[in-house]
Design a protein around this motif. Structure first.
Motif, mmCIF file in Angstrom:
data_model
loop_
_atom_site.group_PDB
_atom_site.id
_atom_site.type_symbol
_atom_site.label_atom_id
_atom_site.label_comp_id
_atom_site.label_asym_id
_atom_site.label_seq_id
_atom_site.Cartn_x
_atom_site.Cartn_y
_atom_site.Cartn_z
ATOM 1 N N SER A 155 17.352 78.493 103.293
ATOM 2 C CA SER A 155 18.138 77.546 103.853
ATOM 3 C C SER A 155 17.386 76.470 104.444
ATOM 4 C CB SER A 155 19.451 77.090 103.344
ATOM 5 O OG SER A 155 19.981 78.170 104.280
ATOM 6 N N GLU A 156 16.945 77.575 106.012
ATOM 7 C CA GLU A 156 16.375 76.520 106.813
ATOM 8 C C GLU A 156 15.027 76.306 106.575
ATOM 9 O OE1 GLU A 156 17.090 80.652 108.230
ATOM 10 O OE2 GLU A 156 18.071 80.392 110.169
ATOM 11 N N SER A 166 13.935 74.611 103.520
ATOM 12 C CA SER A 166 14.780 73.528 102.717
ATOM 13 C C SER A 166 14.155 72.272 103.247
ATOM 14 C CB SER A 166 15.016 73.870 101.302
ATOM 15 O OG SER A 166 17.067 73.674 101.922
ATOM 16 N N GLU A 167 14.990 72.059 104.385
ATOM 17 C CA GLU A 167 14.920 71.160 105.366
ATOM 18 C C GLU A 167 13.282 70.695 105.840
ATOM 19 O OE1 GLU A 167 17.844 69.831 108.097
ATOM 20 O OE2 GLU A 167 16.121 69.278 109.059
ATOM 21 N N SER A 170 11.122 69.522 103.125
ATOM 22 C CA SER A 170 10.645 67.902 102.657
ATOM 23 C C SER A 170 10.640 66.994 103.612
ATOM 24 C CB SER A 170 12.659 67.781 102.425
ATOM 25 O OG SER A 170 13.501 68.189 101.608
ATOM 26 N N ARG A 171 10.201 67.587 104.666
ATOM 27 C CA ARG A 171 9.443 66.857 106.147
ATOM 28 C C ARG A 171 8.446 67.310 106.277
ATOM 29 N NH1 ARG A 171 11.283 69.078 111.106
ATOM 30 N NH2 ARG A 171 13.479 69.113 110.280
ATOM 31 N N GLN A 214 15.276 77.838 113.593
ATOM 32 C CA GLN A 214 15.438 76.390 113.218
ATOM 33 C C GLN A 214 13.670 75.566 113.354
ATOM 34 O OE1 GLN A 214 18.183 74.919 116.442
ATOM 35 N NE2 GLN A 214 19.265 75.086 114.642
ATOM 36 N N GLU A 264 11.920 68.719 114.480
ATOM 37 C CA GLU A 264 11.063 67.420 114.383
ATOM 38 C C GLU A 264 9.248 67.714 114.148
ATOM 39 O OE1 GLU A 264 13.541 65.393 112.328
ATOM 40 O OE2 GLU A 264 11.517 63.955 113.052
#
Lengths: 275, 289
Positions: free
Chosen positions: B148-149, B151-152, B155-156, B225, B228
């Motif tokens: 899950s770490e 998937s974000e 998308s970015r 993590q 951006e």
């Protein structure tokens, strides 16, 4: 083969001199081959070997060895081409390796640079196409001898950032010349930009003066932005608000996108005049 | 004879060391010298057969070495790649000497245990002044999806159409992931009764309990993590659960340490002392980027 060289046996071998010599040579050959194989194994992850052997099972039976080799060759050549999409690719040379660094900014593929490395002790750069204002020697001094990967990743960062800044400045000059009231002043490294602009080109207002400094050479957004307004009513709230908001915008968004939003606002104004 | 025997011994020692190195994957910062060594090895291996590069087999060998090198360098293993080109130049464009080409690329591969499949389009426009090349569409499929770490981050990358950031960050993320897995495994093996991995070996957190002090629990959460800009960094948290009676001394101090902006990470573990008291020891390691 390793067992044959236990101490007691070597003494026996010595006494059987000519035969011993031959056996030793053979043992040496095998050991050298083992070492070479292990180096290659260490260098190639298991998956690489698997993918290279990845030929269609049905066809494999019917194809001759030559055709199998040709198909493997085509596959490997294609995959090698694909590596440029990771940002780093390269070719082995007789001296070492020539690494190609690709740069991009927001999906736009930009210039590539190469660094030709010679494998010697110490590792050195034979020649390269990195612009002179990128601190290549500094980065090489820090990492080249101990960590090629870090050296190349770091160089990638600098080159991608430079490419991105250059792209923004070029786009400003080419696409938004109408909003600029003077030439865009820029240094080769594209980390110091100075320009004057107006939101309403034909209008009576004074231009804004902007100065953008990108202290962080691995970044594509400026660290220091100063926008000034030279008009007679410089202290009026509306100009001050605009000036301040422009400063913030330049810090947060790429240069050409800020101007694109200026242009859109301008269009909105025109529309309201018409209706 | 003696010189050859000496070489044999040296080779045997070297081979033993290489065999160990092949089995034991290194920590992320040790990976560096591995790239260095493999680079030299490939060059040595390659330069020996450099001259006779005409026949297919040696050509293939040469290219496979290149592939090895790139795979080790980028941390990315590409298995398949195909490309289709479509010429979109209309007659009007040809008159103005503008050429428009759409490329469709498909590539797949893996980065250790993560497999990816990318489909993207590149639009090339050539006019008199310049050639522009832009990624117009990017689709990424990754497995395992439980990460899950990730998937974000994916998308970015898709939104920004940033191929390079995707590959670079994926490489660092996986390195950290593997390192976390090995570290937790090490603790689990060393203190099997005290240490528990709640979600199996790839768990992002580790629970430490002691049989002699029931109700007392320490949980270390180690998240990886991606920010951006695609930078990958570890984030550690310590959660404590102590029974109502009695306190574990030094616990708040540890919580403090873990919140430090890190290039360092602190691990603590609980061991049973001879006098049945809980001993909390602190292990410290620092990570150099």
């Amino acid at each position: 083969m390793a067992g044959i060289l236990a101490p007691g046996l070597t003494r026996t071998l010595r006494s059987l001199s000519p035969l011993a010599g031959q056996l030793l040579e053979k043992a040496l050959g095998n050991l050298r081959w083992s070492r070479r194989t292990l180096y290659v194994q260490m260098a190639s992850p298991k998956e690489v070997k698997a993918s290279i052997a990845n030929v269609e099972p049905n066809l494999a039976v019917e194809m001759s060895e030559q055709e199998v080799l040709e198909e493997k060759l085509e596959n490997v050549k294609a995959v090698l081409q694909a590596y440029r999409f990771t940002g780093l690719s390269g070719k082995l040379t007789s001296r070492g390796v020539c690494v190609c660094i690709n740069t991009a900014f927001e999906g736009n593929l930009l210039d590539s640079y190469f660094v030709d490395l010679v494998i010697q002790k110490p590792l050195r750069i034979h020649h390269h196409s990195v612009p002179v204002f990128i601190p290549l020697e500094e980065i090489a001094a820090k990492y080249l001898q101990t960590n090629i990967q870090h050296f190349l990743f770091s160089l990638c960062e600098y080159l991608n950032a430079y490419s991105g800044r250059k792209y923004q400045a070029d786009r400003l000059q080419s696409d938004f010349a109408a909003l600029l009231t003077g030439p865009l002043q820029r240094n080769p490294l594209c980390n110091l930009l100075s320009f004057t602009y107006k939101l309403d080109p034909g209008g009576q207002s004074f231009p804004f003066c902007a100065r953008l400094l990108y202290k962080d050479l691995t970044a594509t957004l400026p660290t220091d932005v100063t926008v000034t307004y030279q008009g007679v009513d410089a202290l009026s709230t509306s100009w001050e608000e605009q000036r301040a908001s422009h400063e913030t915008l330049f810090c947060m968004k790429p240069l050409h996108q800020v101007f694109a939003s200026f242009a859109r606002k301008g269009e909105k104004l025109d529309m309201s005049l018409v209706s | 004879m003696d010189a050859e025997l000496a070489e044999v011994r040296a080779l045997q020692a070297e081979i033993a060391a290489l065999r160990r190195a092949c089995e034991d994957p290194p920590a992320p910062w040790e990976e560096t010298s591995r790239v260095q060594k493999s680079f030299q090895a490939i060059h040595q291996f390659n330069s020996e057969g450099w001259k006779s590069s005409k026949d297919l087999k040696s050509q293939l060998g040469h290219l496979e070495s290149e592939l090895s090198f790139l795979s080790t360098l980028t941390g990315i293993n590409i298995r398949n790649y195909s490309k289709q080109t479509e010429d979109l130049t209309g007659t009007e464009m040809t008159e103005k000497s503008i050429r428009k080409v759409l490329q469709r690329h498909r590539l797949s591969g893996n980065c250790h245990m993560v497999t990816f499949q990318l489909e993207f389009q590149i639009l090339e426009i050539q006019n008199k002044e310049r050639l522009s090349s832009a990624v117009t569409d990017l689709n990424i499929i990754m497995e395992p999806t439980e990460c899950s770490e990730l998937s974000e981050f994916v998308s970015r990358a898709e939104e920004r159409k940033d191929l390079f950031m995707f590959f670079r960050s994926l490489h660092f993320f996986v390195e950290w992931f593997e390192y976390r897995k090995r570290t937790f495994k090490h603790f689990k093996e060393k203190y099997p009764d005290a240490v528990h991995l709640s979600e199996g070996p790839s768990s992002p957190s580790i629970v430490i309990r002691s049989a002699s002090q029931p109700g007392f629990e320490l949980v270390i959460v180690w998240r990886i993590q991606i920010d951006e800009d695609g930078k990958v960094f570890p984030k550690l948290d310590l959660l404590t659960k102590v029974p109502q009676r009695g306190r574990v001394p030094g616990c708040s101090c540890f919580r403090c340490l873990l919140n430090m902006p890190s290039k360092a990470a602190y691990f603590l573990w609980v061991s049973q002392g001879k006098n049945q008291k809980l001993e909390i020891s602190l292990m410290y390691f620092s990570i150099k980027f």
